[in-house]
Motif scaffolding. Structure first.
Motif, mmCIF file in Angstrom:
data_model
loop_
_atom_site.group_PDB
_atom_site.id
_atom_site.type_symbol
_atom_site.label_atom_id
_atom_site.label_comp_id
_atom_site.label_asym_id
_atom_site.label_seq_id
_atom_site.Cartn_x
_atom_site.Cartn_y
_atom_site.Cartn_z
ATOM 1 N N LYS A 36 -24.343 53.331 19.530
ATOM 2 C CA LYS A 36 -23.663 54.496 18.959
ATOM 3 C C LYS A 36 -23.185 54.236 17.537
ATOM 4 N N ILE A 37 -22.765 53.011 17.240
ATOM 5 C CA ILE A 37 -22.303 52.723 15.881
ATOM 6 C C ILE A 37 -23.433 52.178 15.010
ATOM 7 N N ARG A 38 -24.653 52.294 15.502
ATOM 8 C CA ARG A 38 -25.877 52.007 14.729
ATOM 9 C C ARG A 38 -26.066 50.525 14.407
ATOM 10 N N LEU A 39 -25.733 49.671 15.361
ATOM 11 C CA LEU A 39 -26.001 48.246 15.157
ATOM 12 C C LEU A 39 -27.417 47.877 15.587
ATOM 13 N N THR A 40 -28.013 48.699 16.418
ATOM 14 C CA THR A 40 -29.350 48.405 16.932
ATOM 15 C C THR A 40 -30.405 49.346 16.360
ATOM 16 N N ALA A 41 -30.009 50.254 15.481
ATOM 17 C CA ALA A 41 -30.938 51.241 14.939
ATOM 18 C C ALA A 41 -31.623 50.708 13.680
ATOM 19 N N PRO A 42 -32.839 51.174 13.393
ATOM 20 C CA PRO A 42 -33.507 50.769 12.149
ATOM 21 C C PRO A 42 -32.859 51.427 10.939
ATOM 22 N N VAL A 43 -33.045 50.811 9.787
ATOM 23 C CA VAL A 43 -32.474 51.332 8.545
ATOM 24 C C VAL A 43 -33.331 52.485 8.037
ATOM 25 N N ALA A 91 -32.533 56.205 2.415
ATOM 26 C CA ALA A 91 -31.104 56.339 2.118
ATOM 27 C C ALA A 91 -30.543 55.131 1.377
ATOM 28 N N LEU A 92 -31.321 54.068 1.225
ATOM 29 C CA LEU A 92 -30.829 52.878 0.539
ATOM 30 C C LEU A 92 -30.476 53.148 -0.915
ATOM 31 N N GLY A 148 -15.692 37.775 7.398
ATOM 32 C CA GLY A 148 -14.838 38.342 8.438
ATOM 33 C C GLY A 148 -14.446 39.775 8.142
ATOM 34 N N ALA A 149 -14.046 40.050 6.892
ATOM 35 C CA ALA A 149 -13.652 41.410 6.522
ATOM 36 C C ALA A 149 -14.832 42.363 6.580
ATOM 37 N N GLY A 150 -16.003 41.912 6.112
ATOM 38 C CA GLY A 150 -17.185 42.761 6.136
ATOM 39 C C GLY A 150 -17.557 43.180 7.545
ATOM 40 N N LEU A 151 -17.488 42.231 8.481
ATOM 41 C CA LEU A 151 -17.825 42.537 9.870
ATOM 42 C C LEU A 151 -16.778 43.448 10.509
ATOM 43 N N SER A 152 -15.514 43.048 10.438
ATOM 44 C CA SER A 152 -14.476 43.793 11.163
ATOM 45 C C SER A 152 -14.271 45.188 10.598
ATOM 46 N N GLU A 153 -14.224 45.325 9.274
ATOM 47 C CA GLU A 153 -13.905 46.624 8.687
ATOM 48 C C GLU A 153 -15.062 47.601 8.802
ATOM 49 N N GLY A 200 -28.473 55.285 8.933
ATOM 50 C CA GLY A 200 -29.050 55.076 10.252
ATOM 51 C C GLY A 200 -28.720 53.721 10.848
ATOM 52 N N SER A 201 -28.304 52.772 10.042
ATOM 53 C CA SER A 201 -27.918 51.438 10.492
ATOM 54 C C SER A 201 -26.672 51.014 9.739
ATOM 55 N N LEU A 202 -25.808 50.285 10.412
ATOM 56 C CA LEU A 202 -24.554 49.849 9.790
ATOM 57 C C LEU A 202 -24.723 48.570 8.971
ATOM 58 N N TRP A 203 -25.788 47.826 9.205
ATOM 59 C CA TRP A 203 -25.926 46.501 8.601
ATOM 60 C C TRP A 203 -25.982 46.504 7.072
#
Length: 315
Positions: free
Chosen positions: A109-116, A120-121, A168-173, A240-243
Motif C-alpha cells: 500500500k505504501i509502494r515499497l514493492t511497486a515498480p517505479v 515521473a522521475l 535512518g532519517a530517510g527510511l523513517s520519515e 508509484g514507488s517510495l524508494w
C-alpha cells in the motif's frame, strides 16, 4: 478481507433442530476464525475510519518518544552527548516505523514493492537542488561527538552522518510521512493528505528543539519544510514507488550538515533564502500536480455507473 471459513455440513434427521444446530455450528466457526485473525485487521479498520486521528496520534507518540529517549538515555548513559542520544533515537524511530508498516501489512500500500514510474522521475529534478545547494557554499565535515570528551575523526564523523543520521532519517520519515500517513489520509483527497502530512512532517522536527536547537531555528525550519513536503507528497503519488524519495532524502540529509557553520551571517541568510526559494518552487510544483490529480478524480467521479455493472443478489 475474506476468511477461509470451513463450515461443516451436518446430516441430521430432525429438520428443525438440525437447522438450528447447523446455524450454531456455522456461527461458532465464524467466531473462531475472527478470534484467530490478525490484530492488524482491527488497526487497519481504525486507520481507514479515522485517518486524521491516527495521523495526529502518531505525531504525538513520536514527540513523546523523542522526549522519553532524550531523558531516559541521558539518565542511563550520562556520558552520551545530545548527538549520541539523537543518533540512538533516530534508529529507534526506524524500528518503530518498520514495525508499524509490518503491523498494518502495508508493504504494498505504501509502494515499497511497486515498480517505479520512470516518466515521473523528472519531478525529482528540482528536489535534487536541495542536495546540490550546500556545495555552492563550500562543504566541511562538522565535528561530531557521541560521548563526552571524545570527538570523532573526520571519516568517522562522515560515516555517522551518512549511516547513523541520513540513512535512518530517510527510511523513517519517507516510510512514515510519504508512506503510511499519506496513504492513510488519501481517502480524504490527495490535496488534504498532502497538506496534513506536510504540516505533521514539519512539526515533527520539534525534535531539534528537544535535542538542543533553538525554537527560532525550528520555526525557520517549519517555514522551509512545509512547501517542500507538499511537493514531496505530490511526487510520491506520481512515482508509484517510495524508494526514489528515500534515496533523495538520504542524499539531502548527507549534504545539508556539511554546510560550514563559519560561513558568516550574510551567507547564512543567503543560504536560507535560497533554500526557501527551492522549497517554494517544489511546493508550487506539488500544488500543480495535486490540482491535476483533483481534476482527474472529479472527471472520473462524474462517470455514470451502468446498472448492468451492479451485481444483483441471487434469489
Amino acid at each position: 478481507m475474506s476468511f477461509p471459513l470451513e463450515i461443516p455440513i451436518l446430516s441430521l434427521s430432525d429438520g428443525t433442530d438440525g437447522d438450528d444446530r447447523v446455524y450454531k455450528t456455522r456461527m461458532g466457526t465464524v467466531r473462531e476464525h475472527l478470534r484467530c485473525s490478525d490484530v492488524s485487521i482491527h488497526m487497519t479498520t481504525f486507520v481507514e475510519r479515522r485517518p486524521l486521528s491516527f495521523a495526529v496520534g502518531t505525531l504525538g507518540f513520536i514527540v513523546a518518544l523523542f522526549i522519553a529517549t532524550r531523558y531516559i538515555l541521558g539518565a542511563v548513559f550520562p556520558s552520551l552527548t545530545l548527538d549520541g542520544i539523537s543518533l540512538i533515537t533516530n534508529w529507534i524511530l526506524v524500528a518503530f516505523v518498520i514495525g508499524l508498516v509490518a503491523w498494518l501489512g502495508w508493504w504494498g500500500k505504501i509502494r515499497l514493492t511497486a515498480p517505479v514510474n520512470r516518466r515521473a522521475l523528472v519531478y525529482l529534478v528540482p528536489l535534487f537542488g536541495f542536495v546540490a545547494l550546500p556545495f555552492a557554499f563550500g562543504i566541511a565535515i562538522p565535528e561530531v561527538s557521541l560521548t563526552e570528551g571524545a570527538t570523532l575523526s573526520g571519516w568517522a564523523a562522515l560515516l555517522v552522518i551518512v549511516v547513523g543520521s541520513a540513512l535512518g532519517a530517510g527510511l523513517s520519515e519517507e516510510l512514515l510521512y510519504r508512506g503510511v500517513l499519506l496513504r492513510a489520509l488519501e481517502s480524504r483527497g490527495r490535496l488534504f493528505a498532502a497538506l496534513v502530512t506536510a504540516a505533521l512532517f514539519a512539526l515533527s522536527h520539534v525534535s531539534q528543539v528537544i535535542f538542543g536547537a533553538s525554537v527560532g531555528d525550528w520555526l525557520i525550519g517549519v517555514l522551509l519544510m512545509i512547501p517542500m513536503a507538499i511537493g514531496l507528497a505530490a511526487v510520491a503519488f506520481r512515482l508509484g514507488s517510495l524508494w526514489p524519495l528515500v534515496v533523495w532524502h538520504v542524499a539531502a540529509d548527507i549534504t545539508l550538515p556539511l554546510v560550514p557553520t563559519t560561513i558568516g551571517a550574510e551567507e547564512t541568510t543567503t543560504f536560507i533564502l535560497a533554500y526557501l526559494g527551492l522549497s517554494v518552487v517544489v511546493g508550487l510544483m506539488g500544488m500543480w500536480l495535486l490540482w491535476q490529480d483533483r481534476r482527474a478524480a472529479q472527471a472520473g467521479g462524474e462517470a455514470e455507473i451502468s446498472p448492468d455493472a451492479v451485481e444483483r443478489p441471487s434469489g
